[in-house]
Motif scaffolding. Structure first.
Motif, PDB file in Angstrom:
ATOM      1  N   THR A 171      14.795  -2.812  13.412  1.00 32.62           N
ATOM      2  CA  THR A 171      14.329  -1.486  13.028  1.00 32.62           C
ATOM      3  C   THR A 171      13.585  -1.587  11.707  1.00 32.62           C
ATOM      4  OG1 THR A 171      16.192  -0.456  14.158  1.00 32.62           O
ATOM      5  CG2 THR A 171      15.050   0.882  12.524  1.00 32.62           C
ATOM      6  N   ILE A 172      12.360  -1.125  11.706  1.00 33.31           N
ATOM      7  CA  ILE A 172      11.536  -1.111  10.510  1.00 33.31           C
ATOM      8  C   ILE A 172      11.450   0.342  10.061  1.00 33.31           C
ATOM      9  CG2 ILE A 172       9.284  -1.650   9.511  1.00 33.31           C
ATOM     10  CD1 ILE A 172      10.404  -3.265  12.738  1.00 33.31           C
ATOM     11  N   THR A 173      11.807   0.590   8.813  1.00 34.88           N
ATOM     12  CA  THR A 173      11.881   1.957   8.294  1.00 34.88           C
ATOM     13  C   THR A 173      10.772   2.205   7.280  1.00 34.88           C
ATOM     14  OG1 THR A 173      14.274   1.922   8.581  1.00 34.88           O
ATOM     15  CG2 THR A 173      13.391   3.625   7.146  1.00 34.88           C
ATOM     16  N   VAL A 174      10.137   3.364   7.414  1.00 34.28           N
ATOM     17  CA  VAL A 174       9.104   3.811   6.490  1.00 34.28           C
ATOM     18  C   VAL A 174       9.575   5.136   5.904  1.00 34.28           C
ATOM     19  CG1 VAL A 174       6.711   4.605   6.319  1.00 34.28           C
ATOM     20  CG2 VAL A 174       7.283   2.726   7.870  1.00 34.28           C
ATOM     21  N   ASP A 175       9.657   5.217   4.578  1.00 33.68           N
ATOM     22  CA  ASP A 175      10.084   6.450   3.904  1.00 33.68           C
ATOM     23  C   ASP A 175       8.871   7.099   3.237  1.00 33.68           C
ATOM     24  OD1 ASP A 175      12.865   6.225   4.498  1.00 33.68           O
ATOM     25  OD2 ASP A 175      13.029   4.694   2.947  1.00 33.68           O
ATOM     26  N   LEU A 176       8.604   8.353   3.598  1.00 28.82           N
ATOM     27  CA  LEU A 176       7.463   9.081   3.054  1.00 28.82           C
ATOM     28  C   LEU A 176       7.909  10.417   2.476  1.00 28.82           C
ATOM     29  CD1 LEU A 176       4.921   8.632   6.001  1.00 28.82           C
ATOM     30  CD2 LEU A 176       4.988   7.328   3.872  1.00 28.82           C
ATOM     31  N   ILE A 177       7.372  10.750   1.321  1.00 29.35           N
ATOM     32  CA  ILE A 177       7.539  12.090   0.749  1.00 29.35           C
ATOM     33  C   ILE A 177       6.145  12.700   0.753  1.00 29.35           C
ATOM     34  CG2 ILE A 177       8.206  13.433  -1.264  1.00 29.35           C
ATOM     35  CD1 ILE A 177      10.175  11.158  -1.941  1.00 29.35           C
ATOM     36  N   LEU A 178       6.011  13.807   1.488  1.00 28.62           N
ATOM     37  CA  LEU A 178       4.699  14.391   1.756  1.00 28.62           C
ATOM     38  C   LEU A 178       4.623  15.827   1.274  1.00 28.62           C
ATOM     39  CD1 LEU A 178       4.703  13.142   5.438  1.00 28.62           C
ATOM     40  CD2 LEU A 178       3.427  12.101   3.567  1.00 28.62           C
ATOM     41  N   ASP A 179       3.408  16.308   1.086  1.00 25.79           N
ATOM     42  CA  ASP A 179       3.201  17.728   0.821  1.00 25.79           C
ATOM     43  C   ASP A 179       2.428  18.320   1.986  1.00 25.79           C
ATOM     44  OD1 ASP A 179       0.677  16.667   0.353  1.00 25.79           O
ATOM     45  OD2 ASP A 179       0.354  17.739  -1.524  1.00 25.79           O
ATOM     46  N   ARG A 180       2.254  19.621   1.968  1.00 27.02           N
ATOM     47  CA  ARG A 180       1.580  20.289   3.083  1.00 27.02           C
ATOM     48  C   ARG A 180       0.141  19.814   3.276  1.00 27.02           C
ATOM     49  NH1 ARG A 180       5.403  23.969   1.840  1.00 27.02           N
ATOM     50  NH2 ARG A 180       6.283  25.151   3.579  1.00 27.02           N
ATOM     51  N   LEU A 181      -0.546  19.474   2.192  1.00 30.53           N
ATOM     52  CA  LEU A 181      -1.944  19.062   2.286  1.00 30.53           C
ATOM     53  C   LEU A 181      -2.125  17.703   2.965  1.00 30.53           C
ATOM     54  CD1 LEU A 181      -3.289  20.071  -1.256  1.00 30.53           C
ATOM     55  CD2 LEU A 181      -3.703  21.226   0.916  1.00 30.53           C
ATOM     56  N   THR A 182      -1.151  16.824   2.802  1.00 28.13           N
ATOM     57  CA  THR A 182      -1.318  15.448   3.283  1.00 28.13           C
ATOM     58  C   THR A 182      -0.428  15.086   4.467  1.00 28.13           C
ATOM     59  OG1 THR A 182       0.319  14.672   1.677  1.00 28.13           O
ATOM     60  CG2 THR A 182      -2.013  14.603   1.016  1.00 28.13           C
ATOM     61  N   MET A 183       0.507  15.959   4.836  1.00 30.10           N
ATOM     62  CA  MET A 183       1.506  15.591   5.833  1.00 30.10           C
ATOM     63  C   MET A 183       0.894  15.120   7.149  1.00 30.10           C
ATOM     64  SD  MET A 183       4.643  17.709   7.559  1.00 30.10           S
ATOM     65  CE  MET A 183       5.836  17.388   6.276  1.00 30.10           C
ATOM     66  N   LYS A 184       0.043  15.942   7.740  1.00 26.65           N
ATOM     67  CA  LYS A 184      -0.502  15.591   9.052  1.00 26.65           C
ATOM     68  C   LYS A 184      -1.357  14.328   8.989  1.00 26.65           C
ATOM     69  CE  LYS A 184      -0.426  20.068  11.368  1.00 26.65           C
ATOM     70  NZ  LYS A 184      -1.208  21.074  12.086  1.00 26.65           N
ATOM     71  N   ASP A 185      -2.224  14.223   7.999  1.00 25.41           N
ATOM     72  CA  ASP A 185      -3.097  13.049   7.894  1.00 25.41           C
ATOM     73  C   ASP A 185      -2.287  11.775   7.677  1.00 25.41           C
ATOM     74  OD1 ASP A 185      -5.368  14.578   8.249  1.00 25.41           O
ATOM     75  OD2 ASP A 185      -5.834  14.702   6.104  1.00 25.41           O
ATOM     76  N   ALA A 186      -1.289  11.845   6.793  1.00 24.96           N
ATOM     77  CA  ALA A 186      -0.475  10.659   6.510  1.00 24.96           C
ATOM     78  C   ALA A 186       0.318  10.233   7.741  1.00 24.96           C
ATOM     79  CB  ALA A 186       0.465  10.928   5.333  1.00 24.96           C
ATOM     80  N   LEU A 187       0.921  11.190   8.438  1.00 25.50           N
ATOM     81  CA  LEU A 187       1.690  10.846   9.637  1.00 25.50           C
ATOM     82  C   LEU A 187       0.788  10.308  10.747  1.00 25.50           C
ATOM     83  CD1 LEU A 187       4.310  13.738   9.729  1.00 25.50           C
ATOM     84  CD2 LEU A 187       4.694  11.344   9.109  1.00 25.50           C
ATOM     85  N   HIS A 188      -0.396  10.906  10.929  1.00 22.00           N
ATOM     86  CA  HIS A 188      -1.368  10.374  11.899  1.00 22.00           C
ATOM     87  C   HIS A 188      -1.678   8.912  11.574  1.00 22.00           C
ATOM     88  CE1 HIS A 188      -2.767  14.534  13.151  1.00 22.00           C
ATOM     89  NE2 HIS A 188      -2.651  13.894  14.304  1.00 22.00           N
ATOM     90  N   HIS A 195      -0.621   5.764  13.964  1.00 17.94           N
ATOM     91  CA  HIS A 195      -1.717   4.966  14.513  1.00 17.94           C
ATOM     92  C   HIS A 195      -1.617   3.511  14.050  1.00 17.94           C
ATOM     93  CE1 HIS A 195      -4.746   6.988  16.985  1.00 17.94           C
ATOM     94  NE2 HIS A 195      -4.391   8.113  16.377  1.00 17.94           N
ATOM     95  N   SER A 196      -1.252   3.305  12.791  1.00 18.01           N
ATOM     96  CA  SER A 196      -1.144   1.942  12.265  1.00 18.01           C
ATOM     97  C   SER A 196      -0.061   1.148  12.980  1.00 18.01           C
ATOM     98  CB  SER A 196      -0.868   1.971  10.761  1.00 18.01           C
ATOM     99  OG  SER A 196      -1.952   2.550  10.073  1.00 18.01           O
ATOM    100  N   ILE A 197       1.077   1.778  13.219  1.00 19.99           N
ATOM    101  CA  ILE A 197       2.154   1.102  13.949  1.00 19.99           C
ATOM    102  C   ILE A 197       1.674   0.737  15.349  1.00 19.99           C
ATOM    103  CG2 ILE A 197       4.444   1.392  15.002  1.00 19.99           C
ATOM    104  CD1 ILE A 197       5.106   3.219  12.525  1.00 19.99           C
ATOM    105  N   LEU A 198       1.072   1.695  16.038  1.00 19.46           N
ATOM    106  CA  LEU A 198       0.595   1.433  17.398  1.00 19.46           C
ATOM    107  C   LEU A 198      -0.512   0.371  17.397  1.00 19.46           C
ATOM    108  CD1 LEU A 198       0.661   5.063  18.810  1.00 19.46           C
ATOM    109  CD2 LEU A 198       2.294   3.210  19.251  1.00 19.46           C
ATOM    110  N   PHE A 199      -1.362   0.385  16.395  1.00 18.57           N
ATOM    111  CA  PHE A 199      -2.418  -0.627  16.285  1.00 18.57           C
ATOM    112  C   PHE A 199      -1.804  -2.026  16.238  1.00 18.57           C
ATOM    113  CE2 PHE A 199      -5.069  -3.437  13.717  1.00 18.57           C
ATOM    114  CZ  PHE A 199      -6.286  -3.347  14.373  1.00 18.57           C
TER     115      PHE A 199
END
Length: 183
Positions: free
Chosen positions: A8-25, A29-33
């Motif tokens: 299990t590889i864990t990624v911890d992110l603290i996001l705000d409303r402005l960046t949440m969707k872009d960062a998660l996308h 995508h990077s993991i799937l790539f």
């Protein structure tokens, strides 16, 4: 392989409303790539001046969009501002029972993205927040590359027996908000 030894590889992110969707996308995508072993058409995403690899495939893009949107709605509509997006990659194995032969999906790797929504109060706080998130995204890409190219990361990949699809291995993306599965 049982869950006790499931890498299990864990990624911890603290996001705000402005960046949440872009960062998660970008992270999804990077993991799937790095884990889709079929023929893919690459693309890139820019998130806070961090270039992230992605997969240019309509079905993959739709899946990522839907899961991020589900996460967003769960965070916005619920009391909890924390959640997870989990990618589980499996292989199909023959399952024999007393009276039949079938297939079962046996997980061989899991990626867990822990995300928390926070909102900076001032413009200075937002600048610091975004600089910190950009650093975290850069480290996340570095972790992905280091793990997937390492001996350990390569050793968990089962033999590829079908190279005709974008992914020879079935994968599942699960969204949890406040420890409850949503979507």
């Amino acid at each position: 392989m049982n869950n006790a030894v499931l890498p299990t590889i864990t990624v911890d992110l603290i996001l705000d409303r402005l960046t949440m969707k872009d960062a998660l996308h970008g992270v999804l995508h990077s993991i799937l790539f790095h884990r889709l072993f079929g023929t893919i058409k690459p693309q890139t995403f820019e998130v806070l001046d961090v270039t992230m690899p992605g997969v240019s495939d309509p079905e993959t893009e739709r899946l990522v969009y839907e899961k991020v949107d589900t996460f967003w709605k769960g965070i916005e509509g619920g009391a909890s501002k924390r959640g997870q997006i989990i990618i589980t990659i499996a292989e199909k194995k023959v399952k024999k029972s007393w009276f039949s032969i079938g297939e079962e999906e046996v997980p061989w790797e899991q990626w867990v993205i822990n995300a928390e929504l926070r909102q900076p109060k001032t413009d200075l706080d937002r600048q610091k927040f975004h600089a910190s998130l950009a650093s975290t995204l850069t480290k996340t890409i570095h972790t992905m590359i280091t793990y997937t190219s390492s001996e350990k990361g390569r050793a968990v990949v089962p033999p590829i027996t079908d190279a005709t699809t974008i992914s020879p291995f079935p994968f599942k993306v699960t969204v949890k908000v406040g420890n409850m599965e949503v979507g």
